[in-house]
Design a protein around this motif. Structure first.
Motif, PDB file in Angstrom:
ATOM      1  N   ARG A  66      -5.870  -3.797  -4.427  1.00  0.00           N
ATOM      2  CA  ARG A  66      -5.968  -2.282  -4.252  1.00  0.00           C
ATOM      3  C   ARG A  66      -5.544  -1.758  -5.545  1.00  0.00           C
ATOM      4  O   ARG A  66      -5.857  -0.608  -5.997  1.00  0.00           O
ATOM      5  CB  ARG A  66      -4.773  -1.918  -3.213  1.00  0.00           C
ATOM      6  CG  ARG A  66      -5.133  -0.554  -2.707  1.00  0.00           C
ATOM      7  CD  ARG A  66      -4.034  -0.509  -1.575  1.00  0.00           C
ATOM      8  NE  ARG A  66      -2.451  -0.224  -2.436  1.00  0.00           N
ATOM      9  CZ  ARG A  66      -2.239   0.774  -2.449  1.00  0.00           C
ATOM     10  NH1 ARG A  66      -2.796   2.012  -2.353  1.00  0.00           N
ATOM     11  NH2 ARG A  66      -0.967   0.858  -3.125  1.00  0.00           N
ATOM     12  N   LEU A  67      -4.790  -2.613  -6.602  1.00  0.00           N
ATOM     13  CA  LEU A  67      -4.302  -2.063  -7.854  1.00  0.00           C
ATOM     14  C   LEU A  67      -4.821  -2.971  -8.739  1.00  0.00           C
ATOM     15  O   LEU A  67      -5.105  -4.119  -8.749  1.00  0.00           O
ATOM     16  CB  LEU A  67      -2.677  -2.581  -7.713  1.00  0.00           C
ATOM     17  CG  LEU A  67      -2.113  -1.729  -6.527  1.00  0.00           C
ATOM     18  CD1 LEU A  67      -0.642  -2.158  -6.434  1.00  0.00           C
ATOM     19  CD2 LEU A  67      -1.889  -0.174  -6.900  1.00  0.00           C
ATOM     20  N   GLU A  68      -4.898  -2.164 -10.072  1.00  0.00           N
ATOM     21  CA  GLU A  68      -5.093  -2.755 -11.232  1.00  0.00           C
ATOM     22  C   GLU A  68      -4.013  -2.671 -12.406  1.00  0.00           C
ATOM     23  O   GLU A  68      -3.253  -1.701 -12.190  1.00  0.00           O
ATOM     24  CB  GLU A  68      -6.516  -2.291 -11.906  1.00  0.00           C
ATOM     25  CG  GLU A  68      -6.364  -0.962 -12.283  1.00  0.00           C
ATOM     26  CD  GLU A  68      -7.652  -0.266 -12.695  1.00  0.00           C
ATOM     27  OE1 GLU A  68      -8.626  -1.058 -12.937  1.00  0.00           O
ATOM     28  OE2 GLU A  68      -7.851   0.976 -12.856  1.00  0.00           O
ATOM     29  N   ASP A  99       1.162   3.833  -5.594  1.00  0.00           N
ATOM     30  CA  ASP A  99      -0.048   3.838  -6.291  1.00  0.00           C
ATOM     31  C   ASP A  99       0.237   3.513  -7.669  1.00  0.00           C
ATOM     32  O   ASP A  99      -0.873   3.287  -8.256  1.00  0.00           O
ATOM     33  CB  ASP A  99      -0.637   5.257  -6.059  1.00  0.00           C
ATOM     34  CG  ASP A  99      -1.182   5.599  -4.720  1.00  0.00           C
ATOM     35  OD1 ASP A  99      -1.586   4.789  -4.022  1.00  0.00           O
ATOM     36  OD2 ASP A  99      -0.348   6.633  -4.149  1.00  0.00           O
ATOM     37  N   ASN A 113      -3.246   2.428  -8.554  1.00  0.00           N
ATOM     38  CA  ASN A 113      -4.501   2.179  -7.599  1.00  0.00           C
ATOM     39  C   ASN A 113      -5.793   2.282  -8.412  1.00  0.00           C
ATOM     40  O   ASN A 113      -5.905   3.006  -9.347  1.00  0.00           O
ATOM     41  CB  ASN A 113      -4.290   3.543  -6.983  1.00  0.00           C
ATOM     42  CG  ASN A 113      -5.174   3.533  -5.689  1.00  0.00           C
ATOM     43  OD1 ASN A 113      -6.313   3.157  -5.746  1.00  0.00           O
ATOM     44  ND2 ASN A 113      -4.538   3.746  -4.670  1.00  0.00           N
ATOM     45  N   ASN A 118      -8.326   3.601  -7.538  1.00  0.00           N
ATOM     46  CA  ASN A 118      -9.127   4.779  -7.404  1.00  0.00           C
ATOM     47  C   ASN A 118      -8.563   5.731  -8.295  1.00  0.00           C
ATOM     48  O   ASN A 118      -9.236   6.868  -8.193  1.00  0.00           O
ATOM     49  CB  ASN A 118      -9.274   5.054  -5.691  1.00  0.00           C
ATOM     50  CG  ASN A 118      -9.954   4.007  -5.022  1.00  0.00           C
ATOM     51  OD1 ASN A 118     -10.927   3.522  -5.591  1.00  0.00           O
ATOM     52  ND2 ASN A 118      -9.550   3.671  -4.008  1.00  0.00           N
ATOM     53  N   GLY A 146       0.749  -1.255  -0.079  1.00  0.00           N
ATOM     54  CA  GLY A 146       0.119  -0.045  -0.097  1.00  0.00           C
ATOM     55  C   GLY A 146       0.702   1.166  -0.065  1.00  0.00           C
ATOM     56  O   GLY A 146       0.146   2.258   0.298  1.00  0.00           O
TER      57      GLY A 146
END
Lengths: 315, 525
Positions: free
Chosen positions: B262-264, B244, B500, B502, B241
């Motif tokens: 959390r990541l793509e 990003d 990330n 998001n 984490g």
């Protein structure tokens, strides 16, 4: 004593000169050139222009004399890939390396000596076997692997410690934060250095324990604690000091790996970057600095001998 | 008195609330780079560790459209070529300021090209891509004219490819504008949406919003590029984490990264192809049929699956499918067929010898194949060696250290076949890697393939201003290149970037495009 130190310092300068000579010609004989100058996608014309600009089109001996002239004037040259003065790069990177090195050395010395004492006192019983197992593990586990495992366990899985770097970004100086960043790399490095200390301590203690003066002390009815502290440990410390001196020089090669794994901005990583990128002035600067440290540590160890064992006199 | 105190208190509380909200919403993005960057896109020291950072800092005249990679306005707002294609006029954006408050104008563009790129003694990074430019003339404060020595229709594309404009008022007096340490390694003056706030060598580079940016206020409060040399550590940090965005992700790490949630992983592209270069100094390569047989003998899809975990596509030529209409899929292809390859070799007179290697007139079909220790080059070379062995072609593989490889094989042209890649701006203009002129010692045509017919088509492409004309011309070029095989095309790799989930406003098409649009990056709540 003064004469001894002067003499050793003079020898040190000769050693450093020979080291620089050898390094300079070896790295220049190695195939390839500074990576920023011979980048794959660059054309040959671009490369030639860059080589000429950095004077790398001149013969090797001429370049060495130029470099040596700079050293005499106190100028270590400018990094080819980074464009910064080598002295500035070394100064920036020295702090983190000393911080990591001193911490690892203290940890290795502390745990190494304690484990060595345990091994010697309980010779061939289970504590000794345990110590032996730990030492063998420390000896045989590669520290880059241990480093990555430590990151995965303590930083990724448990989230207790930061996974890399020297300090948190954006915060000012914070000792707790620095120590948190130091703990993993210093422990991993210490773990691989400790077995040497353990083994030497154990062997030296066992040897001293069988000497006549220890037997005499025992027969005098001295307390076991006093025998251990005053007679055994002090006499066993000469080989241990020598080992710690040796380890200090090994620290450098260990920190090369550890600094890369933990993203620690120290001399070791600078050395790797410089070697991979064929950054000649930086390679020479790092080598000289490492050589200087080895020379100084050796002199200090020699002096320490005399302090620990009054029979040794350097005159 | 009392009311004054209340007012005071309210004011303080308000201030505190604003500060708290400010900290709570501070959105800082953490990225990684593998070495200390050099903050000057033209410096020879600035390569992969610096390119994307420099893309954020230094605006270019043009940048890529996130939709189709056509050049769109950046520091230039409009451009036009003259009738004969030998002069291009660029209108510059009004009111742009450098991060130190000085105005940006035509002087800066002229300085960047005339004094840096075109100054041959500097050896600026990718300078040779701009060989068609003779000089840049200042028409007025906000207009420049590129004077060319040969038509160059891809100019606006090349100007979007790591071609940042540099400040004349800062670097103009430097004896060498590429090595100013206070600029490259500390606080450069730039025009991009973010500027340097802090640069700690060996540790990190922190960027903060540039309040003088011409294209609106960035949505993020800062970007931190951590210097992490080891790619495995980068992945571990991303999973912990602490990062990003991870660029240039190794295919082996994709599953682990995606598993975290959390990541793509984005499968981006780049106009990049891997190849085996046959050295045309070797008379055996005069007949393209030998090269065709050699290509048919290789199972490229299997290599992509093994080496890249399937993250790639078999190449049909030097122009990648990402170029859309300019990519011509209808060319001769060479699917894996070892029997057909063997038959063709027989037909060409290369008959199987007693040692398992084919020969003709006493000459063995054996090639010196040096390779460099870099990425997947060594395992790829060894796989090719095996495929060729199956049909009676011997590859005498020698593994070399990367720098040594470049010097001996690429610069010294000491090889018979070798496996490498070219990365190019997203244009079908591949002149620097294929033209006869580029076979000279200064050029990147390392297979030394020279074909006047190809040169004529490429020159036509450089004269063609409209996309329709270019599509037609470059389709013919790709047909010819597929038959002639100046290079044996292997694959177009996916460029893998983990981000990330998001993080929004991050164009997916290419990494360079994503970083050219950093002003739009934001984190969804």
């Amino acid at each position: 004593m003064t004469e001894f130190i002067t003499q050793r310092l003079f020898q040190g300068v000769v050693v450093l000169f020979l080291v620089s000579l050898l390094t300079f010609f070896l790295i220049n004989l190695a195939p390839g050139g500074p990576s920023s100058l011979i980048d794959f996608q660059s054309t040959a014309a671009e490369r030639e222009a860059r080589l000429a600009r950095y004077g790398l089109d001149k013969p090797v001996h001429e370049r060495y004399l130029n470099w040596l002239g700079g050293i005499v004037r106190g100028d270590l040259g400018t990094s080819i890939n980074q464009g910064l003065p080598v002295s500035q790069l070394l100064m920036q990177r020295l702090g983190p390396t000393l911080w990591l090195g001193v911490a690892s050395l203290l940890l290795a010395a502390l745990f190494g000596i304690v484990l060595g004492i345990i091994g010697a006192l309980w010779k061939n019983r289970w504590p000794d076997h345990l110590v032996n197992t730990i030492a063998t593990l420390g000896m045989s586990i590669p520290n880059f692997w241990l480093g990555i495992v430590a990151i995965i366990v303590f930083a990724v899985q448990l989230g207790w410690l930061p996974s890399s770097g020297f300090a948190s970004i954006g915060s000012g100086f914070d000792l707790g934060d620095r120590l948190a960043h130091l703990l993993l790399p210093a422990s991993v490095l210490a773990f691989s250095l400790m077995p040497n200390v353990t083994r030497v301590t154990r062997a030296a203690l066992l040897e001293v324990m069988t000497t006549d003066y220890v037997r005499t002390a025992r027969s005098k009815g001295l307390q076991e604690n006093r025998i251990l502290g005053k007679h055994i440990l002090r006499n066993a410390m000469v080989p241990v000091t020598a080992m710690l001196g040796l380890i200090t020089t090994v620290l450098f090669s260990g920190s090369v790996v550890i600094e890369s794994v933990f993203g620690f901005p120290g001399i070791g990583r600078l050395a790797i970057e410089a070697a991979n990128g064929r950054d000649y002035p930086v390679i020479l600067g790092v080598t000289l600095l490492a050589g200087l440290i080895v020379v100084v540590v050796n002199i200090v160890v020699d002096i320490l001998y005399a302090v620990i064992d009054p029979r040794i006199r350097h005159d | 008195m009392n009311s004054l105190r209340t007012l005071h208190r309210t004011f303080l509380a308000g201030l505190l609330a604003i500060m708290l909200i400010g900290t709570a919403n501070a959105q800082v993005l953490n990225l990684a780079t593998n070495a200390d960057p050099t903050l000057n896109p033209w410096s020879p020291g600035a390569v992969i560790e610096s390119n994307l950072i420099n893309t954020i800092l230094f605006d270019q005249l043009t940048r890529y459209s996130p939709e189709d990679l056509t050049p769109i306005p950046a520091l230039a707002t409009a451009w036009e070529a003259s009738e004969d294609g030998l002069a291009w006029t660029f209108e510059l954006r009004e009111g742009v300021q450098w991060s130190d408050g000085e105005p940006f104008d035509a002087e800066d563009v002229a300085f960047t090209f005339n004094d840096i790129v075109l100054n041959e003694s500097l050896g600026a990074q990718s300078a040779s891509q701009f060989d068609p430019i003779d000089s840049v003339e200042i028409v007025d404060d906000l207009t420049v004219r590129f004077v060319l020595n040969t038509p160059f229709s891809a100019l606006p594309y090349y100007l979007a490819s790591y071609a940042g404009i540099m400040p004349e008022h800062v670097l103009g007096d430097a004896p060498d504008p590429l090595t100013v340490a206070s600029f490259n390694k500390s606080r450069p003056v730039s025009t991009g949406p973010f500027k340097v706030a802090e640069f700690v060598t060996g540790s990190h580079l922190r960027l903060e919003p540039n309040p003088l940016y011409w294209g609106g206020e960035p949505q993020l409060d800062g970007l931190i590029f951590r210097v992490i040399p080891d790619p495995n550590t980068q992945v571990a940090q991303a999973m912990a984490g602490q990062l990003d965005v991870v660029t240039r992700l190794s295919p082996q790490n994709v599953a682990g990264i995606e598993g975290g949630g959390r990541l793509e992983v984005l499968r981006q592209s780049q106009n990049l192809f891997y190849f085996i270069a046959p050295n045309h100094g070797d008379a055996r390569f005069e007949d393209p049929q030998l090269k065709q047989a050699m290509l048919m003998a290789i199972d490229r899809q299997a290599m992509i699956d093994a080496l890249l975990q399937g993250f790639g596509e078999v190449a049909t030529g030097p122009v990648a499918p990402m170029l859309g209409a300019l990519y011509n899929p209808d060319v001769q292809t060479y699917p894996y067929d070892p029997e057909a390859a063997a038959a063709l070799l027989d037909e060409l007179g290369w008959t199987m010898g007693s040692d398992g290697v084919r020969q003709k007139d006493g000459e063995r079909l054996s090639f010196y194949m040096p390779t460099g220790q870099f990425g997947e080059l060594v395992p790829a070379t060894l796989l090719v060696q095996q495929y060729w062995e199956d049909v009676g072609i011997e590859a005498d593989v020698q593994v070399m250290e990367w720098n040594a490889y470049i010097q001996d094989v690429v610069v010294g042209n000491n090889y018979e076949v070798t496996l490498a890649w070219w990365s190019m701006p997203p244009t079908a203009d591949v002149d620097p890697y294929f033209s006869c002129a580029a076979t000279e010692s200064g050029g990147n045509n390392i297979p030394k393939y020279c074909n006047p017919e190809l040169d004529a088509i490429m020159a036509e492409g450089r004269r063609a201003i409209t996309l329709e004309d270019q599509i037609d011309i470059y389709a013919r070029m790709q047909e010819l290149l597929a038959v002639e095989l100046p290079y044996l095309y292997l694959w177009y790799p996916d460029i893998l970037t983990a981000k990330n989930v998001n993080l929004q406003g991050f164009p997916e098409i290419t990494a360079a495009t994503a970083f050219q649009h950093a002003v739009e990056w934001h984190i969804a709540e």
